[in-house]
Design a protein around this motif. Structure first.
Motif, short mmCIF file in Angstrom:
data_model
loop_
_atom_site.label_atom_id
_atom_site.label_comp_id
_atom_site.label_asym_id
_atom_site.label_seq_id
_atom_site.Cartn_x
_atom_site.Cartn_y
_atom_site.Cartn_z
N LYS A 42 0.83 -1.21 0.00
CA LYS A 42 0.00 0.00 0.00
C LYS A 42 0.87 1.25 0.00
N THR A 43 1.96 1.21 0.78
CA THR A 43 2.86 2.38 0.82
C THR A 43 3.49 2.61 -0.54
N ARG A 44 3.91 1.52 -1.20
CA ARG A 44 4.52 1.68 -2.52
C ARG A 44 3.53 2.25 -3.52
N GLU A 45 2.28 1.77 -3.47
CA GLU A 45 1.28 2.30 -4.40
C GLU A 45 1.02 3.79 -4.13
N ALA A 46 0.95 4.15 -2.84
CA ALA A 46 0.70 5.56 -2.51
C ALA A 46 1.88 6.43 -2.95
N TYR A 47 3.11 5.95 -2.71
CA TYR A 47 4.29 6.71 -3.12
C TYR A 47 4.40 6.81 -4.63
N ALA A 48 3.98 5.72 -5.31
CA ALA A 48 4.03 5.76 -6.78
C ALA A 48 3.07 6.82 -7.31
N SER A 49 1.89 6.90 -6.71
CA SER A 49 0.92 7.92 -7.12
C SER A 49 1.46 9.33 -6.83
N GLN A 50 2.06 9.48 -5.66
CA GLN A 50 2.61 10.79 -5.29
C GLN A 50 3.83 11.13 -6.14
N PHE A 51 4.59 10.12 -6.56
CA PHE A 51 5.75 10.37 -7.40
C PHE A 51 5.32 10.88 -8.77
N ARG A 52 4.21 10.32 -9.26
CA ARG A 52 3.73 10.74 -10.59
C ARG A 52 3.29 12.21 -10.61
N VAL A 53 2.85 12.73 -9.46
CA VAL A 53 2.43 14.14 -9.41
C VAL A 53 3.51 15.02 -8.80
N GLY A 54 4.70 14.44 -8.56
CA GLY A 54 5.85 15.22 -8.10
C GLY A 54 5.92 15.45 -6.61
N GLN A 55 5.10 14.73 -5.82
CA GLN A 55 5.15 14.93 -4.37
C GLN A 55 6.20 14.05 -3.69
N ARG A 56 6.68 13.05 -4.39
CA ARG A 56 7.70 12.15 -3.84
C ARG A 56 8.87 12.07 -4.81
N THR A 57 10.05 11.85 -4.24
CA THR A 57 11.24 11.73 -5.08
C THR A 57 11.42 10.28 -5.50
N LEU A 58 12.31 10.10 -6.45
CA LEU A 58 12.63 8.74 -6.91
C LEU A 58 13.25 7.92 -5.78
N VAL A 59 14.03 8.58 -4.93
CA VAL A 59 14.65 7.88 -3.79
C VAL A 59 13.57 7.36 -2.85
N ASP A 60 12.55 8.19 -2.60
CA ASP A 60 11.44 7.75 -1.74
C ASP A 60 10.75 6.52 -2.34
N LEU A 61 10.54 6.54 -3.65
CA LEU A 61 9.88 5.42 -4.31
C LEU A 61 10.73 4.17 -4.24
#
Length: 202
Positions: free
Chosen positions: A125-144
């Protein structure tokens, strides 16, 4: 204990040593034989005519002195019998220890699996949420990548414990002497014959 092949083998060896001990002690008892016989002869020793005879004889044999060999033999077999008895006790201890260790391993794996399953689900669930946030620029690639690493670690640990549980099941069945029966594997004919012979002697 009653069905474990190691213990059954040790019990059979002990019974054999007891039989040897009884056989060795028989040397100290008198032996009585009854001999019966009959004879029928013609012209015996050049004398014409028939000669018939019957005899019955009791024979008592008692070995009063055999140079201590019989006593030494009995002592040797008694020592062997005590060794076999100790092997039985050791087999019981080892079986009991193996069963407890296998059972503890199984219980431990069973207790850990639900928590590890929850960890995997939470990591997904965390990975899916981070992936969604990464797509809109809220998370970095390192976070993902961190979430991917956490999911991988959680999956590896869950898989290890899952297979530890399977191994513990096989270990428990083996330590109880029930592995072949549990896996529905037929024993070799020779093993069945020996087991039946041991059961008959018991």
């Amino acid at each position: 204990y009653n069905q474990h092949p190691t213990l059954r083998s040790a019990l059979a060896d002990h019974e054999a040593s007891l039989a040897q001990e009884n056989a060795a002690k028989s040397a100290f008892h008198p032996r009585i034989d009854l001999d019966l016989g009959a004879s029928a002869n013609n012209n015996l020793d050049g004398e014409p005519g028939k000669d018939k005879g019957l005899y019955a004889m009791f024979r008592l044999q008692y070995n009063l002195l055999n140079g201590g060999a019989d006593m030494a033999r009995v002592e040797q077999i008694e020592h062997l019998s005590e060794q076999q008895k100790e092997l039985i006790n050791r087999a019981k201890r080892e079986i009991g220890l193996d069963v407890r260790l296998a059972w503890n391993a199984l219980v431990n794996a069973n207790n850990r699996l639900p928590g590890l399953q929850q960890r995997v689900e939470a990591a997904e669930k965390t990975r899916e949420a981070y992936a969604s946030q990464f797509r809109v620029g809220q998370r970095t690639l390192v976070d993902l990548l961190d979430t991917e690493n956490e999911l991988l670690s959680a999956g590896i640990e869950y898989t290890e414990v899952y297979y530890d549980r399977i191994y513990a099941c096989y270990w428990l069945m083996q330590s109880m002497g029930k592995l072949l029966e549990t896996m529905a594997i037929e024993q070799r004919e020779e093993a069945i014959t020996v087991a039946n012979q041991e059961a008959d002697t018991e």
